[in-house]
Scaffold this active site. Structure first.
Site, PDB file in Angstrom:
ATOM      1  N   HIS A 132       0.838  -1.202   0.000  1.00  0.00           N
ATOM      2  CA  HIS A 132       0.000   0.000   0.000  1.00  0.00           C
ATOM      3  C   HIS A 132       0.878   1.260   0.000  1.00  0.00           C
ATOM      4  CE1 HIS A 132      -3.072  -2.710   2.211  1.00  0.00           C
ATOM      5  NE2 HIS A 132      -3.621  -2.425   1.048  1.00  0.00           N
TER       6      HIS A 132
ATOM      7  N   LYS B 134     -16.829  -6.874   6.190  1.00  0.00           N
ATOM      8  CA  LYS B 134     -15.520  -7.395   6.591  1.00  0.00           C
ATOM      9  C   LYS B 134     -15.440  -7.398   8.113  1.00  0.00           C
ATOM     10  CE  LYS B 134     -12.464  -6.686   2.652  1.00  0.00           C
ATOM     11  NZ  LYS B 134     -11.149  -6.204   2.198  1.00  0.00           N
TER      12      LYS B 134
ATOM     13  N   ARG C 115      -2.066  -5.270  -8.651  1.00  0.00           N
ATOM     14  CA  ARG C 115      -0.920  -6.133  -8.356  1.00  0.00           C
ATOM     15  C   ARG C 115      -0.731  -7.193  -9.418  1.00  0.00           C
ATOM     16  NH1 ARG C 115      -3.366  -7.733  -2.865  1.00  0.00           N
ATOM     17  NH2 ARG C 115      -5.133  -7.296  -4.226  1.00  0.00           N
TER      18      ARG C 115
ATOM     19  N   SER D   9      -3.306  -8.013   2.776  1.00  0.00           N
ATOM     20  CA  SER D   9      -3.388  -7.891   4.230  1.00  0.00           C
ATOM     21  C   SER D   9      -3.761  -9.216   4.887  1.00  0.00           C
ATOM     22  CB  SER D   9      -4.382  -6.796   4.610  1.00  0.00           C
ATOM     23  OG  SER D   9      -3.945  -5.569   4.107  1.00  0.00           O
TER      24      SER D   9
END
Ligand code: COA
Length: 160
Positions: free
Chosen positions: A17, A41, A90, A128
């Protein structure tokens, strides 16, 4: 003044990040890194903890604001006078979801552009959840997160 929003869950913020954020700083006068409250989440770190970790990790960058928001990203962008949303790509696997979001956001607010940036290739496999998992199982995450996050993870998982 060109302002961009960099949204995410940041549970916790990783070096991947930060890599994206540092690239965004070179393109915009100000970047607002912001935690999206997402009730679907179940985060490891509370919103306040995540904000604190981000603040610590980005404190050397004067043109970065740290914040959180609820509701639509495009509404938040409007409120912040931002003209762009920054997202990291990514791998190809990120693309479909990111394109869907970018196009939907453009439909909702045509004045906000999504800008995709690619992190250094050493972060392409990072996220993460993986960091949380490695840390929970006692693995070494030093290469993946800032020091302050490593300390916070150790504290969460009670590593001496
Ligand atoms: N380096 C490392 N990891 C990265 C990364 C990078 N550069 N970029 C993304 N990731 C990881 C994150 O760590 C996260 O990992 P995890 O799922 O294992 O925890 C994962 O990729 C998802 O990324 P994140 O950036 O946190 O996105 P998100 O999917 O949680 O949230 C929002 C995306 C916040 C942009 C989106 O939900 C949103 O806009 N919400 C507001 C409501 C709204 O407007 N909805 C309509 C959208 S069309």
């Amino acid at each position: 003044m060109k302002i961009a929003i960099y949204p995410g869950s940041f549970d916790p913020i990783t070096n991947g990040h930060l890599d994206i954020l540092e690239r965004a700083i070179t393109l915009f006068d100000k970047v607002v890194i912001t935690i999206a409250r997402n009730s679907s989440k179940n985060p490891l770190f509370t919103e306040e903890e995540r904000l604190q970790l981000i603040r610590e990790a980005v404190k050397k960058h004067k043109q970065v604001e740290v914040d959180s928001f609820e509701g639509l990203l495009v509404d938040y962008a409007r409120k912040k006078n931002a003209t762009a949303v920054v997202r990291g790509l990514r791998a190809i696997s990120d693309f479909e979801y990111e394109m869907q979001m970018a196009l939907m956001n453009r439909k909702l607010n045509p004045d906000v552009q999504t800008v995709f940036l690619m992190p250094n290739e050493r972060y392409t496999y990072l996220n993460s959840s993986i960091v949380r998992e490695i840390s929970r199982l006692g693995g070494d995450v030093n290469d993946f997160v800032p020091k302050v996050v490593k300390q916070a993870l150790d504290k969460k998982f009670k590593v001496k």
